[in-house]
Motif scaffolding. Structure first.
Motif, PDB file in Angstrom:
ATOM      1  N   LYS A  87       0.843  -1.188   0.000  1.00  0.00           N
ATOM      2  CA  LYS A  87       0.000   0.000   0.000  1.00  0.00           C
ATOM      3  C   LYS A  87       0.878   1.237   0.000  1.00  0.00           C
ATOM      4  CE  LYS A  87      -3.635   2.361   2.458  1.00  0.00           C
ATOM      5  NZ  LYS A  87      -4.047   3.054   1.232  1.00  0.00           N
ATOM      6  N   THR A  93      -5.538   7.177  -1.711  1.00  0.00           N
ATOM      7  CA  THR A  93      -6.466   6.247  -2.344  1.00  0.00           C
ATOM      8  C   THR A  93      -7.404   5.644  -1.306  1.00  0.00           C
ATOM      9  OG1 THR A  93      -4.816   4.524  -2.082  1.00  0.00           O
ATOM     10  CG2 THR A  93      -4.917   5.612  -4.238  1.00  0.00           C
ATOM     11  N   SER A  96     -11.237   0.463  -1.551  1.00  0.00           N
ATOM     12  CA  SER A  96     -11.817  -0.151  -2.762  1.00  0.00           C
ATOM     13  C   SER A  96     -10.870   0.010  -3.948  1.00  0.00           C
ATOM     14  CB  SER A  96     -13.155   0.488  -3.116  1.00  0.00           C
ATOM     15  OG  SER A  96     -14.006   0.487  -2.008  1.00  0.00           O
ATOM     16  N   ARG A 139     -16.752  -0.405   9.828  1.00  0.00           N
ATOM     17  CA  ARG A 139     -16.827  -1.524   8.874  1.00  0.00           C
ATOM     18  C   ARG A 139     -15.706  -2.535   9.038  1.00  0.00           C
ATOM     19  NH1 ARG A 139     -16.775   1.614   3.281  1.00  0.00           N
ATOM     20  NH2 ARG A 139     -15.298   2.942   4.385  1.00  0.00           N
ATOM     21  N   ARG A 141     -13.472  -4.600   6.559  1.00  0.00           N
ATOM     22  CA  ARG A 141     -13.161  -4.515   5.134  1.00  0.00           C
ATOM     23  C   ARG A 141     -12.605  -5.839   4.629  1.00  0.00           C
ATOM     24  NH1 ARG A 141     -13.336   0.812   3.310  1.00  0.00           N
ATOM     25  NH2 ARG A 141     -14.095  -0.411   1.540  1.00  0.00           N
ATOM     26  N   GLU A 151     -12.365  -0.567  10.024  1.00  0.00           N
ATOM     27  CA  GLU A 151     -12.290   0.883   9.793  1.00  0.00           C
ATOM     28  C   GLU A 151     -13.415   1.616  10.500  1.00  0.00           C
ATOM     29  OE1 GLU A 151      -9.723   2.044   5.971  1.00  0.00           O
ATOM     30  OE2 GLU A 151     -11.787   1.542   5.518  1.00  0.00           O
ATOM     31  N   SER A 153     -14.843   5.362  10.621  1.00  0.00           N
ATOM     32  CA  SER A 153     -14.777   6.691  10.001  1.00  0.00           C
ATOM     33  C   SER A 153     -15.809   7.624  10.610  1.00  0.00           C
ATOM     34  CB  SER A 153     -15.072   6.611   8.500  1.00  0.00           C
ATOM     35  OG  SER A 153     -14.194   5.724   7.866  1.00  0.00           O
ATOM     36  N   GLY A 168     -21.199   0.972  -0.772  1.00  0.00           N
ATOM     37  CA  GLY A 168     -19.916   0.302  -1.008  1.00  0.00           C
ATOM     38  C   GLY A 168     -18.779   1.177  -0.515  1.00  0.00           C
ATOM     39  N   SER A 169     -18.319   2.031  -1.422  1.00  0.00           N
ATOM     40  CA  SER A 169     -17.141   2.853  -1.118  1.00  0.00           C
ATOM     41  C   SER A 169     -17.523   4.205  -0.515  1.00  0.00           C
ATOM     42  CB  SER A 169     -16.347   3.064  -2.411  1.00  0.00           C
ATOM     43  OG  SER A 169     -15.476   4.155  -2.287  1.00  0.00           O
ATOM     44  N   LEU A 170     -16.886   4.536   0.593  1.00  0.00           N
ATOM     45  CA  LEU A 170     -17.084   5.850   1.219  1.00  0.00           C
ATOM     46  C   LEU A 170     -16.561   6.953   0.297  1.00  0.00           C
ATOM     47  CD1 LEU A 170     -17.603   7.792   3.605  1.00  0.00           C
ATOM     48  CD2 LEU A 170     -15.384   7.108   4.531  1.00  0.00           C
ATOM     49  N   TYR A 171     -15.386   6.728  -0.301  1.00  0.00           N
ATOM     50  CA  TYR A 171     -14.791   7.769  -1.153  1.00  0.00           C
ATOM     51  C   TYR A 171     -15.624   8.006  -2.411  1.00  0.00           C
ATOM     52  CZ  TYR A 171     -10.575   8.843   1.488  1.00  0.00           C
ATOM     53  OH  TYR A 171      -9.702   9.303   2.442  1.00  0.00           O
ATOM     54  N   GLN A 186      -1.632  11.556   7.872  1.00  0.00           N
ATOM     55  CA  GLN A 186      -1.752  10.195   8.388  1.00  0.00           C
ATOM     56  C   GLN A 186      -0.727   9.955   9.479  1.00  0.00           C
ATOM     57  OE1 GLN A 186      -3.657   7.586   4.788  1.00  0.00           O
ATOM     58  NE2 GLN A 186      -1.588   7.143   5.389  1.00  0.00           N
ATOM     59  N   ARG A 214      -6.232   8.618   9.590  1.00  0.00           N
ATOM     60  CA  ARG A 214      -6.199   9.576   8.477  1.00  0.00           C
ATOM     61  C   ARG A 214      -7.158  10.716   8.768  1.00  0.00           C
ATOM     62  NH1 ARG A 214      -7.259   7.794   2.230  1.00  0.00           N
ATOM     63  NH2 ARG A 214      -5.178   6.906   2.473  1.00  0.00           N
ATOM     64  N   SER A 229      -7.983   3.204  10.672  1.00  0.00           N
ATOM     65  CA  SER A 229      -7.927   1.936   9.944  1.00  0.00           C
ATOM     66  C   SER A 229      -7.012   0.998  10.715  1.00  0.00           C
ATOM     67  CB  SER A 229      -7.372   2.139   8.539  1.00  0.00           C
ATOM     68  OG  SER A 229      -8.134   3.077   7.824  1.00  0.00           O
TER      69      SER A 229
HETATM   70  C1  16G Z   1      -8.720   3.664   3.110  1.00  0.00           C
HETATM   71  C2  16G Z   1      -8.354   4.848   3.978  1.00  0.00           C
HETATM   72  C3  16G Z   1      -9.517   5.363   4.767  1.00  0.00           C
HETATM   73  C4  16G Z   1     -10.693   5.625   3.854  1.00  0.00           C
HETATM   74  C5  16G Z   1     -11.050   4.371   3.103  1.00  0.00           C
HETATM   75  C6  16G Z   1     -12.165   4.595   2.113  1.00  0.00           C
HETATM   76  C7  16G Z   1      -6.037   4.281   4.544  1.00  0.00           C
HETATM   77  C8  16G Z   1      -5.029   4.071   5.601  1.00  0.00           C
HETATM   78  N1  16G Z   1      -7.282   4.544   4.926  1.00  0.00           N
HETATM   79  O1  16G Z   1      -8.860   2.509   3.859  1.00  0.00           O
HETATM   80  O2  16G Z   1      -9.126   6.583   5.388  1.00  0.00           O
HETATM   81  O3  16G Z   1     -11.808   6.055   4.603  1.00  0.00           O
HETATM   82  O4  16G Z   1      -9.919   3.912   2.374  1.00  0.00           O
HETATM   83  O5  16G Z   1     -12.404   3.377   1.448  1.00  0.00           O
HETATM   84  O6  16G Z   1      -5.715   4.211   3.379  1.00  0.00           O
HETATM   85  P1  16G Z   1     -13.680   3.094   0.575  1.00  0.00           P
HETATM   86  O7  16G Z   1     -13.855   4.255  -0.360  1.00  0.00           O
HETATM   87  O8  16G Z   1     -13.385   1.824  -0.127  1.00  0.00           O
HETATM   88  O9  16G Z   1     -14.841   2.979   1.511  1.00  0.00           O
END
Ligand code: 16G
Length: 246
Positions: A87, A93, A96, A139, A141, A151, A153, A168-171, A186, A214, A229
């Protein structure tokens, strides 16, 4: 050389249930590097034949190793020796995205998804005034079938239309809302998993892990994410590119 010779397995030799002996031999072969990370195993039919065991015995042995994270199954592609995930520590990133980049599928199991008011700790970390509404996403993961991380958040409520929008993805959800962080701080610390966390990940209590905290920010400087995380120590390598000063 077939796999039975490679791993030194003879079904006639040793005591105890056959699947257990096979599982032990395979584990030893993985841990000692006879079977290499990301190496594909032959199909179950060929493998059972090579090892002179029934498909049921083979499957039981493989299931044990998949459960321990030493092997993983990719749908339609077969069974592989698990590799450690590299990583990047310098790229912003998501979990996901990290997994997709490695051809692994990701999913989450919800521990908690709720709305609440910011705690004193969170208000300091996120620079929010007391009482500000936040969403919490807790969650487990998974990569393929393997539990990789826990994780936790906290996202200020202004950043998302609702807690339920994150599936699914938070981001991805933050991106859709135009609030995906563009910068983050971080902090990383070595930890040991306590009993409760270990049970959630299916590992032994006291196993080593990495805790990464983070804090993610928008362009205008507002904090938009605070995530803890808890990564399994046996599944990750953290890599960063460093440039000479000046
Ligand atoms: C990663 C991030 C975390 C973020 C997550 C979103 C690190 C150490 N942490 O795990 O901060 O909230 O990704 O993942 O990289 P998602 O979009 O798949 O839910």
């Amino acid at each position: 050389m077939n796999l039975a010779e490679q791993i030194g397995f003879d079904p006639e030799e040793g005591r105890g249930p056959l699947y257990r002996r096979l599982e032990d031999r395979l584990r030893h072969a993985i841990e000692s590097g006879v079977l290499k990370p990301e190496q594909a195993l032959p199909s179950e039919r060929d493998l059972a034949e090579d090892l002179a065991v029934s498909r049921i015995t083979l499957r039981k042995a493989l299931d044990g190793l998949v459960g321990n994270g030493l092997l993983h199954r990719r749908q339609g592609a077969g069974t592989f020796v698990a590799g450690r995930v590299e990583k990047s520590f310098s790229k912003l990133t998501s979990f996901s995205e990290d997994m997709a980049a490695r051809g692994r599928s990701s999913r989450s199991e919800w521990i908690n998804r709720a709305e609440g008011a910011v705690t004193p700790d969170e208000s300091l970390m996120l620079g929010l005034s007391p009482g500000t509404p936040v969403y919490r996403f807790h969650r487990i993961r998974y990569a393929d079938e393997l539990a990789m991380a826990l994780e936790y958040s906290t996202i200020p409520a202004f950043a998302l239309p609702s807690a339920g929008i994150v599936r699914g993805s938070l981001y991805e959800a933050l991106n859709a809302a135009g609030t995906r962080p563009v910068r983050a701080l971080q902090r990383l610390r070595a930890v040991l998993f306590d009993e409760q966390q270990a049970a959630l990940l299916g590992i032994e209590a006291g196993a080593p892990g990495l805790l990464i905290e983070r804090r993610g920010f928008l362009d205008d400087g507002r904090a938009v994410e605070m995530t803890q995380s808890w990564y399994r120590g046996d599944a990750y390598d953290f890599v960063a590119e460093l440039n000479a000063v000046g």
